[in-house]
Write a protein that holds these residues in place. Structure first.
Motif, mmCIF file in Angstrom:
data_model
loop_
_atom_site.group_PDB
_atom_site.id
_atom_site.type_symbol
_atom_site.label_atom_id
_atom_site.label_comp_id
_atom_site.label_asym_id
_atom_site.label_seq_id
_atom_site.Cartn_x
_atom_site.Cartn_y
_atom_site.Cartn_z
ATOM 1 N N GLY A 298 0.854 -1.180 0.000
ATOM 2 C CA GLY A 298 0.000 0.000 0.000
ATOM 3 C C GLY A 298 0.893 1.234 0.000
ATOM 4 N N ARG A 299 0.292 2.384 0.092
ATOM 5 C CA ARG A 299 1.112 3.611 0.079
ATOM 6 C C ARG A 299 0.599 4.648 1.067
ATOM 7 N NH1 ARG A 299 -2.553 6.366 0.001
ATOM 8 N NH2 ARG A 299 -3.989 6.963 -1.650
ATOM 9 N N ILE A 300 1.523 5.524 1.449
ATOM 10 C CA ILE A 300 1.111 6.743 2.134
ATOM 11 C C ILE A 300 1.401 7.895 1.175
ATOM 12 C CG2 ILE A 300 1.383 5.994 4.520
ATOM 13 C CD1 ILE A 300 4.192 7.185 4.531
ATOM 14 N N ILE B 49 2.208 14.696 0.860
ATOM 15 C CA ILE B 49 1.472 15.898 0.445
ATOM 16 C C ILE B 49 1.251 15.829 -1.071
ATOM 17 C CG2 ILE B 49 3.443 17.453 0.018
ATOM 18 C CD1 ILE B 49 1.746 19.558 1.752
ATOM 19 N N GLY B 50 0.276 16.604 -1.556
ATOM 20 C CA GLY B 50 -0.056 16.548 -2.978
ATOM 21 C C GLY B 50 -1.251 15.635 -3.153
ATOM 22 N N GLU B 51 -2.411 16.087 -2.623
ATOM 23 C CA GLU B 51 -3.585 15.206 -2.661
ATOM 24 C C GLU B 51 -4.561 15.686 -3.733
ATOM 25 O OE1 GLU B 51 -3.604 12.062 -1.746
ATOM 26 O OE2 GLU B 51 -3.388 12.550 0.380
ATOM 27 N N HIS B 52 -5.075 14.754 -4.468
ATOM 28 C CA HIS B 52 -6.004 15.034 -5.569
ATOM 29 C C HIS B 52 -5.371 15.927 -6.638
ATOM 30 C CE1 HIS B 52 -9.803 13.103 -4.465
ATOM 31 N NE2 HIS B 52 -9.410 13.280 -3.221
ATOM 32 N N ILE B 53 -4.085 15.831 -6.775
ATOM 33 C CA ILE B 53 -3.498 16.601 -7.887
ATOM 34 C C ILE B 53 -2.732 15.707 -8.856
ATOM 35 C CG2 ILE B 53 -3.481 18.906 -6.839
ATOM 36 C CD1 ILE B 53 -0.498 18.410 -6.202
ATOM 37 N N ASP B 54 -2.776 14.385 -8.616
ATOM 38 C CA ASP B 54 -2.091 13.530 -9.613
ATOM 39 C C ASP B 54 -2.827 13.560 -10.947
ATOM 40 O OD1 ASP B 54 -4.205 12.009 -8.541
ATOM 41 O OD2 ASP B 54 -3.050 10.151 -8.412
ATOM 42 N N TYR B 55 -4.157 13.714 -10.901
ATOM 43 C CA TYR B 55 -4.904 13.798 -12.168
ATOM 44 C C TYR B 55 -5.070 15.246 -12.628
ATOM 45 C CZ TYR B 55 -8.691 14.403 -8.745
ATOM 46 O OH TYR B 55 -9.459 14.825 -7.683
ATOM 47 N N ASN B 56 -4.310 16.137 -11.984
ATOM 48 C CA ASN B 56 -4.358 17.549 -12.356
ATOM 49 C C ASN B 56 -2.966 18.084 -12.668
ATOM 50 O OD1 ASN B 56 -7.135 18.435 -12.234
ATOM 51 N ND2 ASN B 56 -7.073 18.001 -10.037
ATOM 52 N N MET C 290 -11.858 6.782 -11.744
ATOM 53 C CA MET C 290 -10.965 7.466 -12.693
ATOM 54 C C MET C 290 -9.735 8.035 -11.980
ATOM 55 S SD MET C 290 -12.507 6.737 -15.329
ATOM 56 C CE MET C 290 -11.508 7.623 -16.494
ATOM 57 N N CYS C 291 -9.013 7.159 -11.290
ATOM 58 C CA CYS C 291 -7.898 7.580 -10.440
ATOM 59 C C CYS C 291 -6.740 8.167 -11.244
ATOM 60 C CB CYS C 291 -7.394 6.377 -9.637
ATOM 61 S SG CYS C 291 -6.708 5.093 -10.671
ATOM 62 N N GLY C 292 -5.876 8.887 -10.536
ATOM 63 C CA GLY C 292 -4.625 9.354 -11.140
ATOM 64 C C GLY C 292 -3.598 8.231 -11.081
ATOM 65 N N ILE C 293 -2.324 8.573 -11.224
ATOM 66 C CA ILE C 293 -1.284 7.545 -11.312
ATOM 67 C C ILE C 293 -0.549 7.327 -9.981
ATOM 68 C CG2 ILE C 293 0.417 9.228 -12.159
ATOM 69 C CD1 ILE C 293 0.147 5.525 -13.256
ATOM 70 N N MET C 294 -0.827 8.180 -8.996
ATOM 71 C CA MET C 294 -0.006 8.142 -7.782
ATOM 72 C C MET C 294 0.088 6.763 -7.121
ATOM 73 S SD MET C 294 -0.339 10.364 -4.327
ATOM 74 C CE MET C 294 -1.962 9.867 -3.761
ATOM 75 N N ASP C 295 -1.041 6.124 -6.884
ATOM 76 C CA ASP C 295 -1.030 4.897 -6.075
ATOM 77 C C ASP C 295 -0.302 3.766 -6.793
ATOM 78 O OD1 ASP C 295 -2.649 6.559 -4.670
ATOM 79 O OD2 ASP C 295 -4.461 5.359 -4.860
ATOM 80 N N GLN C 296 -0.615 3.612 -8.069
ATOM 81 C CA GLN C 296 -0.015 2.517 -8.829
ATOM 82 C C GLN C 296 1.484 2.758 -9.028
ATOM 83 O OE1 GLN C 296 -2.822 4.140 -9.654
ATOM 84 N NE2 GLN C 296 -4.366 2.554 -9.393
ATOM 85 N N GLU D 197 -17.955 10.430 -5.773
ATOM 86 C CA GLU D 197 -17.531 11.829 -5.635
ATOM 87 C C GLU D 197 -16.134 12.058 -6.208
ATOM 88 O OE1 GLU D 197 -19.099 14.787 -4.447
ATOM 89 O OE2 GLU D 197 -20.777 13.475 -4.904
ATOM 90 N N TYR D 198 -15.318 11.020 -6.169
ATOM 91 C CA TYR D 198 -13.978 11.135 -6.764
ATOM 92 C C TYR D 198 -14.112 11.510 -8.239
ATOM 93 C CZ TYR D 198 -9.142 10.019 -7.882
ATOM 94 O OH TYR D 198 -7.823 10.112 -8.279
ATOM 95 N N ASN D 199 -14.971 10.786 -8.930
ATOM 96 C CA ASN D 199 -15.135 11.060 -10.360
ATOM 97 C C ASN D 199 -15.772 12.431 -10.595
ATOM 98 O OD1 ASN D 199 -14.022 8.599 -10.796
ATOM 99 N ND2 ASN D 199 -15.918 7.570 -11.374
ATOM 100 N N MET E 202 -5.644 11.748 4.315
ATOM 101 C CA MET E 202 -4.758 11.213 3.289
ATOM 102 C C MET E 202 -5.558 10.368 2.300
ATOM 103 S SD MET E 202 -1.406 8.870 3.947
ATOM 104 C CE MET E 202 -2.345 7.363 4.138
ATOM 105 N N GLY E 203 -5.212 10.502 1.019
ATOM 106 C CA GLY E 203 -5.854 9.671 -0.002
ATOM 107 C C GLY E 203 -7.101 10.333 -0.567
ATOM 108 N N GLY E 204 -7.999 9.521 -1.080
ATOM 109 C CA GLY E 204 -9.181 10.027 -1.778
ATOM 110 C C GLY E 204 -10.151 10.781 -0.875
ATOM 111 N N GLY E 205 -10.240 10.391 0.396
ATOM 112 C CA GLY E 205 -11.083 11.117 1.338
ATOM 113 C C GLY E 205 -12.368 10.386 1.689
#
Ligand code: GLA
Length: 386
Positions: A28-30, A33-40, A166-172, A220-222, A334-337
């Motif tokens: 898993g990951r922690i 900082i930088g939340e909800h901006i991987d897809y931005n 529709m996640c960003g790339i951070m977790d993977q 809500e993520y999408n 932390m994470g999607g919320g």
């Protein structure tokens, strides 16, 4: 050395199949900082942790894939020609197989048992761990030759496809590129990263799991992602920019507030501020200026709660508790919320007191016993010896 969970996965495999499996660990990951901006197009600062999902896999020379989920105590047998969307955990594993098939990689039958020590919904990305371990294993066992970046991108597509998140790339990415004792600074526009060692001298990272996971999380993520796209469309047209990264202050958004509407404006404001904040935070962390870094984490939480609206009362409560304690120098959801964990940087000698204070108060308020999760920064997905 195998731990309890990996032994259990291996033993269940042995009880069910006669072949000797390969064993894979997928973390898993922690995210600092930088939340909800991987897809931005932002920067993010994740790290893989020493908790995750274990897979035991062996080819079975048939056209059937046999999955056993230890954590859900469920099985699935499916023909390689019948891979399709289903529900729950099945969607994640099947979507990974499907992505290989879409690449015209011929996946044949295999037996697969998996289970882990990260809770679903805790915001530490058990989904990326499930995807990453399977993708890595399939790639190795069938010699498909994809590299780690290709595997991370494949897993991201897998999450978009059957599960529909529709996640960003951070977790993977963190799942594939994690490095022990190092933070990953990932540029989500170029999909390139650099590592830097994390020196916490006198401080520790502690996660507190609210143990709530509100249903809104994936829908809500999408919605957030769509709202950001809408805002960016307006900025592209009216301001001639290509990315939120081209904006140097959230004041530049003000002239477009009416056109955007309040919600979209607030989402964009958060994104622009978080992109700038993360770059600033990366510098501070590299300079070991933890106290300034921690302040930015609190600011991120404020933005996620008020502007991006992905927090919840349980998360806000824990961050507020942290704010009241001077030895907690940074804290945020932390994470999607909509539930999951807060990440906290706490002075070592105050950890015990803070945790007992915060968890007792939380339990009193919500009648839920929160879970303290101690994590260390670990390596990315790999085969481990059996
Ligand atoms: C989830 C997604 C990530 C990222 C975070 C929020 O974990 O899978 O891609 O967007 O939420 O930062």
């Amino acid at each position: 050395m195998l731990n309890e969970v990996s032994k259990k996965v291996r033993d269940i495999f042995k009880e069910n199949y006669s072949s000797t499996p390969h064993l894979y660990y997928s973390p898993g990951r922690i995210n600092f900082i930088g939340e909800h901006i991987d897809y931005n197009d932002g920067f993010v600062m994740p790290a893989a942790i020493n908790k995750g999902i274990y897979y035991a896999i062996a080819l079975n020379n048939t056209e059937e894939i046999n999955f056993t989920s230890v954590d859900f105590n469920e099985k699935l047998t499916i023909n390689t020609r019948d891979i399709k969307k289903m529900t729950g955990w099945k969607n994640y594993v099947l979507s990974v197989v499907n992505e290989f098939l879409l690449l015209k990689k011929e996946v044949k039958g295999f037996d697969c048992v998996f289970g882990g020590d990260i809770a679903d919904g805790a915001g530490i990305s058990s989904s990326a761990a499930v995807e990453g371990g399977l993708a890595f294993g399939i790639n190795e066992l069938f010699n498909f030759g994809l590299n780690r970046k290709e595997l991370a991108l494949l897993c991201q597509r897998a999450e978009h496809n059957f599960p529909g998140v529709m996640c960003g790339i951070m977790d993977q990415y963190a799942n594939m590129f994690g490095k022990k004792d190092n933070v990953i600074l990932l540029d989500c526009r170029s999909v390139e990263h650099e590592y830097f060692p994390l020196k916490l001298e006198g401080y520790e990272i502690v996660l507190i799991n609210t143990k709530v996971h509100h249903n809104l999380a994936s829908s809500e993520y999408n919605v957030r992602r769509k709202q950001c796209e809408q805002g960016l469309e307006i900025l592209k047209k009216e301001k001639g920019i290509n990315s939120f990264r081209d904006i140097k202050s959230s004041n530049e958004l003000l002239p477009f507030k009416d056109k955007m509407g309040d919600k979209v404006y607030d989402r964009c404001k958060y994104v622009v501020e978080e992109i700038l904040r993360t770059q600033q935070a990366a510098k501070l962390l590299q300079q070991n200026n933890l106290s300034e870094f921690g302040k930015l984490m609190f600011d991120t939480h404020e933005g996620l709660s008020k502007l991006y609206e992905v927090s919840c009362k349980e998360l806000d409560f824990l961050v507020e508790k942290a704010r009241e304690n001077k030895d907690v120098i940074g804290s945020r959801m932390m994470g999607g919320g909509f539930g999951g964990c807060t990440i906290n940087i706490i002075k070592k000698e105050s950890i015990k007191d803070f945790l007992s204070d915060a968890t007792v108060a939380y339990q009193k308020k919500f009648q839920i016993e929160p879970e303290v999760i101690e994590v260390q920064i670990g390596d990315g997905t790999n085969e481990i010896s059996i």
